[in-house]
Design an enzyme around this catalytic site. Structure first.
Site, PDB file in Angstrom:
ATOM      1  N   SER A 127      42.373  41.185  36.876  1.00 36.18           N
ATOM      2  CA  SER A 127      42.586  42.066  35.727  1.00 36.18           C
ATOM      3  C   SER A 127      44.040  42.022  35.278  1.00 36.18           C
ATOM      4  O   SER A 127      44.948  41.821  36.102  1.00 36.18           O
ATOM      5  CB  SER A 127      42.216  43.510  36.089  1.00 36.18           C
ATOM      6  OG  SER A 127      42.557  44.402  35.047  1.00 36.18           O
ATOM      7  N   TYR A 157      43.738  51.105  40.892  1.00 35.37           N
ATOM      8  CA  TYR A 157      42.943  49.950  40.484  1.00 35.37           C
ATOM      9  C   TYR A 157      43.841  48.731  40.285  1.00 35.37           C
ATOM     10  O   TYR A 157      43.538  47.627  40.754  1.00 35.37           O
ATOM     11  CB  TYR A 157      42.199  50.293  39.193  1.00 35.37           C
ATOM     12  CG  TYR A 157      41.500  49.137  38.521  1.00 35.37           C
ATOM     13  CD1 TYR A 157      40.257  48.686  38.974  1.00 35.37           C
ATOM     14  CD2 TYR A 157      42.072  48.502  37.415  1.00 35.37           C
ATOM     15  CE1 TYR A 157      39.611  47.625  38.352  1.00 35.37           C
ATOM     16  CE2 TYR A 157      41.429  47.448  36.785  1.00 35.37           C
ATOM     17  CZ  TYR A 157      40.206  47.014  37.253  1.00 35.37           C
ATOM     18  OH  TYR A 157      39.577  45.972  36.625  1.00 35.37           O
TER      19      TYR A 157
END
Length: 249
Positions: A139, A152
């Site tokens: 990501s 995250y």
């Protein structure tokens, strides 16, 4: 459609990106092994992909957080795949993760520990065979820690570093390692979020990008699905820390 005789192992088959990726490979003539925690849900996806593509699709149960069963899972596959794509991820809730250790643990283990351990086992099998492609979905959140999602983001940063190290170690073995960073994707995980259209991909777009990137042996090792993310993240990484820490990102 011509059959390739090749097999894809798709880790995280019930996600929107997972389904789109599996379908892209199946439509290209690949056999597909779908995995996830709930075989009944996976079987519904498998039936749809079989009908639409005519490819062979098998279903396999896997809990990515149960590290004790990873090697047993790999040993139990009907065949060692040519390519593995791991799309497993858990966005979680940043505020909750700051206060609840259990929630933070799930986010970190789902995005980093589980995928890294599984891909590490498969990497050893691929290296012994001398061929294979490993694709990990990371990501842009891992490119620099931001206050709004650093739990995250930290897990994805760790996963990106793992893939980078694996790629470096396996460079001379015939095994290719690709890191894919989709950016924003319109999925159930991002439902309700206000997403900028220019930076937001659709699941099918991500699936096709993964197939194209993974099968291009001379292609890039780190892929931003929408290339605009590369200059965006370059700018964000270049912001001096004294300025960056005053920004609300």
């Amino acid at each position: 459609m011509m059959k390739t005789g090749k097999t894809l192992l798709l880790i995280g088959a019930t996600s929107d990106i997972g389904r789109a990726t599996a379908l892209a490979y199946a439509m290209a003539g690949w056999n597909v092994q779908l995995t996830g925690r709930r075989p009944d849900a996976i079987e519904r996806e498998a039936a749809d992909i079989r009908t639409r593509s005519g490819s062979e699709v098998t279903v396999h149960q896997l809990d990515i957080l149960d590290s004790t069963r990873i090697e047993t899972f790999v040993d139990g596959l009907p065949s060692l795949p040519d390519t593995v794509v791991c799309v497993v991820g858990e966005l979680g809730d940043q505020t909750r993760a700051e206060r609840e250790l259990d929630h933070a643990t799930i986010v970190m283990r789902t995005n980093f520990e589980g995928p890294a351990l599984l891909l590490g086992v498969l990497a050893e099998r691929f290296a012994a065979r001398g061929t294979g492609t490993i694709v990990g979905i990371s990501s842009v959140a891992g490119d620099r820690g931001r206050g709004s999602n650093y739990i995250y983001g930290a897990a994805k940063a760790g996963f990106s570093a793992f893939l980078s190290g694996l790629r470096n170690r396996l460079a001379s073995t015939g095994v290719r390692v690709v890191t894919v960073k989709p950016g924003f994707v319109r999925t159930r995980m991002t439902a309700g979020m206000k997403l900028p259209p220019l930076l937001t991909a659709e699941p099918a777009e991500v699936g096709k990008a993964i197939l194209t990137a993974a099968e291009d042996r001379k292609g890039r090792d780190v892929i931003y699905v929408r290339r605009i993310w590369w200059p965006v993240m370059m700018i964000i990484r270049a912001i001096p820390e004294p300025i960056f820490k005053r920004l609300k990102l």
